[in-house]
Design a protein around this motif. Structure first.
Motif: not given
Length: 219
Positions: A100-123
Protein backbone atom coordinates in the motif's frame (compact mmCIF):
# COMPACT_ATOMS: atom_id res chain seq x y z
CA UNK A 1 6.83 -9.33 24.17
CA UNK A 2 5.39 -11.41 21.32
CA UNK A 3 3.77 -9.05 18.83
CA UNK A 4 2.28 -11.94 16.85
CA UNK A 5 0.16 -12.94 19.86
CA UNK A 6 -0.77 -9.34 20.69
CA UNK A 7 -2.02 -8.91 17.15
CA UNK A 8 -4.46 -11.83 17.38
CA UNK A 9 -7.22 -10.23 19.50
CA UNK A 10 -7.11 -7.03 17.42
CA UNK A 11 -7.62 -8.80 14.09
CA UNK A 12 -10.24 -11.14 15.58
CA UNK A 13 -12.18 -8.12 16.80
CA UNK A 14 -12.04 -6.47 13.39
CA UNK A 15 -12.87 -9.56 11.35
CA UNK A 16 -14.07 -12.68 13.22
CA UNK A 17 -14.88 -14.43 9.94
CA UNK A 18 -11.20 -14.52 9.10
CA UNK A 19 -10.64 -17.26 11.69
CA UNK A 20 -13.12 -19.60 10.06
CA UNK A 21 -11.50 -19.13 6.68
CA UNK A 22 -8.05 -19.95 8.04
CA UNK A 23 -9.07 -22.97 10.09
CA UNK A 24 -11.23 -24.48 7.36
CA UNK A 25 -8.28 -25.41 5.14
CA UNK A 26 -5.40 -27.83 5.67
CA UNK A 27 -2.96 -25.64 3.75
CA UNK A 28 -3.34 -22.01 2.76
CA UNK A 29 -1.78 -21.00 -0.56
CA UNK A 30 -0.62 -17.57 -1.72
CA UNK A 31 0.43 -17.02 -5.34
CA UNK A 32 3.23 -14.45 -5.44
CA UNK A 33 4.79 -15.78 -8.65
CA UNK A 34 4.01 -12.59 -10.59
CA UNK A 35 4.75 -10.12 -7.80
CA UNK A 36 7.14 -7.40 -9.06
CA UNK A 37 10.49 -6.99 -7.35
CA UNK A 38 10.68 -4.19 -4.76
CA UNK A 39 13.49 -1.62 -4.73
CA UNK A 40 16.85 -3.03 -3.66
CA UNK A 41 17.26 -3.13 0.09
CA UNK A 42 19.53 -0.36 1.27
CA UNK A 43 20.49 -1.35 4.81
CA UNK A 44 22.78 -4.24 4.02
CA UNK A 45 22.46 -7.99 3.57
CA UNK A 46 19.57 -10.03 4.88
CA UNK A 47 20.13 -12.19 7.96
CA UNK A 48 20.44 -15.87 7.14
CA UNK A 49 21.94 -19.08 8.46
CA UNK A 50 23.06 -22.35 6.88
CA UNK A 51 21.60 -24.18 9.89
CA UNK A 52 17.84 -24.87 9.89
CA UNK A 53 15.73 -23.40 12.67
CA UNK A 54 13.82 -20.35 13.83
CA UNK A 55 14.08 -17.53 16.33
CA UNK A 56 11.96 -17.43 19.48
CA UNK A 57 9.31 -14.96 18.30
CA UNK A 58 8.68 -16.65 14.95
CA UNK A 59 7.57 -20.22 15.78
CA UNK A 60 7.59 -21.62 12.25
CA UNK A 61 9.28 -24.37 10.27
CA UNK A 62 10.35 -23.19 6.83
CA UNK A 63 10.60 -25.59 3.89
CA UNK A 64 11.83 -24.93 0.35
CA UNK A 65 10.46 -26.89 -2.58
CA UNK A 66 12.44 -26.31 -5.77
CA UNK A 67 11.73 -28.81 -8.55
CA UNK A 68 14.37 -30.60 -10.58
CA UNK A 69 14.00 -30.33 -14.34
CA UNK A 70 14.37 -27.86 -17.20
CA UNK A 71 14.56 -24.16 -16.49
CA UNK A 72 12.01 -21.80 -17.98
CA UNK A 73 12.98 -19.78 -21.08
CA UNK A 74 13.88 -16.80 -18.86
CA UNK A 75 16.31 -18.95 -16.85
CA UNK A 76 14.12 -19.22 -13.73
CA UNK A 77 11.94 -21.89 -12.14
CA UNK A 78 8.99 -21.48 -9.80
CA UNK A 79 9.51 -22.46 -6.16
CA UNK A 80 7.35 -22.97 -3.08
CA UNK A 81 8.02 -21.75 0.44
CA UNK A 82 6.05 -23.80 2.98
CA UNK A 83 5.60 -22.18 6.40
CA UNK A 84 4.30 -24.42 9.21
CA UNK A 85 3.24 -23.20 12.65
CA UNK A 86 5.24 -25.30 15.14
CA UNK A 87 4.03 -23.39 18.19
CA UNK A 88 1.23 -24.17 20.63
CA UNK A 89 -0.89 -21.13 19.71
CA UNK A 90 -2.37 -19.74 16.53
CA UNK A 91 -0.31 -17.04 14.82
CA UNK A 92 -1.13 -14.36 12.28
CA UNK A 93 1.13 -13.96 9.27
CA UNK A 94 1.12 -11.23 6.61
CA UNK A 95 -0.55 -12.49 3.43
CA UNK A 96 -1.07 -9.59 1.01
CA UNK A 97 1.19 -9.39 -2.05
CA UNK A 98 0.19 -5.77 -2.69
CA UNK A 99 2.12 -2.97 -1.03
CA UNK A 100 0.00 0.00 0.00
CA UNK A 101 0.95 3.67 -0.17
CA UNK A 102 1.16 3.84 3.62
CA UNK A 103 3.53 1.82 5.80
CA UNK A 104 2.64 -1.79 6.49
CA UNK A 105 2.49 -2.95 10.08
CA UNK A 106 4.32 -6.20 9.27
CA UNK A 107 6.46 -7.40 6.36
CA UNK A 108 7.35 -11.06 5.75
CA UNK A 109 10.20 -11.50 3.26
CA UNK A 110 11.06 -14.85 1.67
CA UNK A 111 14.15 -15.71 -0.38
CA UNK A 112 16.64 -18.50 -0.95
CA UNK A 113 20.39 -18.78 -1.34
CA UNK A 114 22.09 -21.19 -3.74
CA UNK A 115 25.15 -21.55 -5.95
CA UNK A 116 22.63 -22.11 -8.74
CA UNK A 117 22.01 -18.35 -8.87
CA UNK A 118 23.80 -16.88 -11.87
CA UNK A 119 26.12 -13.99 -11.03
CA UNK A 120 25.12 -10.56 -12.33
CA UNK A 121 27.54 -7.78 -13.26
CA UNK A 122 27.59 -4.11 -14.20
CA UNK A 123 30.28 -2.23 -16.10
CA UNK A 124 32.33 0.19 -14.03
CA UNK A 125 32.53 3.47 -15.95
CA UNK A 126 35.92 4.44 -14.53
CA UNK A 127 37.78 1.21 -15.23
CA UNK A 128 35.56 -0.30 -17.89
CA UNK A 129 35.70 -3.62 -16.04
CA UNK A 130 32.72 -5.77 -15.03
CA UNK A 131 31.88 -5.63 -11.31
CA UNK A 132 29.81 -8.29 -9.56
CA UNK A 133 26.52 -7.02 -8.14
CA UNK A 134 26.37 -7.85 -4.42
CA UNK A 135 22.60 -7.77 -3.87
CA UNK A 136 20.40 -10.42 -2.28
CA UNK A 137 17.40 -11.05 -4.54
CA UNK A 138 14.15 -11.83 -2.75
CA UNK A 139 11.37 -14.12 -3.98
CA UNK A 140 8.30 -12.73 -2.19
CA UNK A 141 7.20 -9.95 0.14
CA UNK A 142 3.97 -10.37 2.11
CA UNK A 143 2.40 -7.32 3.74
CA UNK A 144 0.09 -7.11 6.74
CA UNK A 145 -1.63 -3.90 7.87
CA UNK A 146 -3.30 -3.36 11.23
CA UNK A 147 -6.22 -1.51 9.61
CA UNK A 148 -6.77 -4.33 7.09
CA UNK A 149 -7.44 -7.68 8.82
CA UNK A 150 -7.77 -9.41 5.45
CA UNK A 151 -4.06 -8.80 4.85
CA UNK A 152 -3.27 -11.49 7.45
CA UNK A 153 -3.82 -15.24 7.56
CA UNK A 154 -4.66 -17.10 10.75
CA UNK A 155 -2.38 -20.17 10.94
CA UNK A 156 -3.27 -22.79 13.55
CA UNK A 157 -0.70 -25.09 15.21
CA UNK A 158 0.61 -27.67 12.71
CA UNK A 159 -1.13 -25.83 9.88
CA UNK A 160 0.89 -24.67 6.87
CA UNK A 161 0.88 -21.70 4.53
CA UNK A 162 2.42 -22.17 1.07
CA UNK A 163 3.81 -19.26 -0.92
CA UNK A 164 4.25 -19.90 -4.66
CA UNK A 165 6.98 -17.59 -5.94
CA UNK A 166 9.63 -16.82 -8.54
CA UNK A 167 13.32 -16.58 -7.61
CA UNK A 168 13.47 -13.32 -9.65
CA UNK A 169 17.01 -14.24 -10.70
CA UNK A 170 18.43 -16.41 -13.44
CA UNK A 171 19.64 -19.87 -12.47
CA UNK A 172 22.23 -22.04 -14.16
CA UNK A 173 22.00 -25.72 -15.12
CA UNK A 174 23.59 -28.28 -12.82
CA UNK A 175 23.07 -29.97 -9.45
CA UNK A 176 23.00 -27.52 -6.55
CA UNK A 177 21.88 -27.13 -2.96
CA UNK A 178 19.50 -24.37 -1.88
CA UNK A 179 18.32 -22.99 1.46
CA UNK A 180 15.23 -20.87 2.13
CA UNK A 181 15.14 -17.93 4.53
CA UNK A 182 12.36 -15.86 6.10
CA UNK A 183 12.39 -12.56 7.96
CA UNK A 184 9.43 -10.91 9.70
CA UNK A 185 9.71 -7.16 10.28
CA UNK A 186 7.52 -4.83 12.33
CA UNK A 187 7.31 -1.41 10.68
CA UNK A 188 6.39 1.77 12.53
CA UNK A 189 5.85 5.25 11.07
CA UNK A 190 7.47 8.22 12.79
CA UNK A 191 6.56 11.56 11.17
CA UNK A 192 8.22 11.39 7.74
CA UNK A 193 10.27 8.24 8.37
CA UNK A 194 9.59 4.55 8.95
CA UNK A 195 11.58 2.41 11.38
CA UNK A 196 11.82 -1.38 11.26
CA UNK A 197 12.39 -3.99 13.94
CA UNK A 198 13.09 -7.67 13.34
CA UNK A 199 10.39 -9.82 14.97
CA UNK A 200 11.94 -13.13 13.95
CA UNK A 201 13.78 -15.15 11.32
CA UNK A 202 13.74 -18.74 10.08
CA UNK A 203 15.91 -20.93 7.84
CA UNK A 204 15.05 -24.18 6.09
CA UNK A 205 16.79 -27.50 5.72
CA UNK A 206 19.09 -27.51 2.69
CA UNK A 207 17.60 -29.21 -0.36
CA UNK A 208 19.28 -30.49 -3.52
CA UNK A 209 17.95 -29.89 -7.02
CA UNK A 210 19.14 -30.71 -10.53
CA UNK A 211 18.38 -28.05 -13.10
CA UNK A 212 18.74 -28.58 -16.83
CA UNK A 213 18.95 -26.16 -19.73
CA UNK A 214 15.72 -24.94 -21.25
CA UNK A 215 14.32 -27.36 -23.79
CA UNK A 216 14.74 -25.98 -27.32
CA UNK A 217 11.54 -24.81 -28.93
CA UNK A 218 10.32 -27.53 -31.32
CA UNK A 219 10.11 -26.50 -34.93
Amino acid sequence: MDRLKLLVPLVVLLSPGLILVGLAQDQLTIDASKQPSPPARGRGPFPSSVSPGNSTHLPIRLELRIPSGPLQPDGTTLVDFVITNIGDDVILLPSSIKESDGPSAYLLTLWFTSDAVKDAYFKDKASGRPVKIQIVSTSAELYGRINDPHSFLWVAPNQSMKVHASPRVQLQPGTYTATAHAELLHLAAHDSSVSSEVVGTADSETVTTTLTATDPTPR
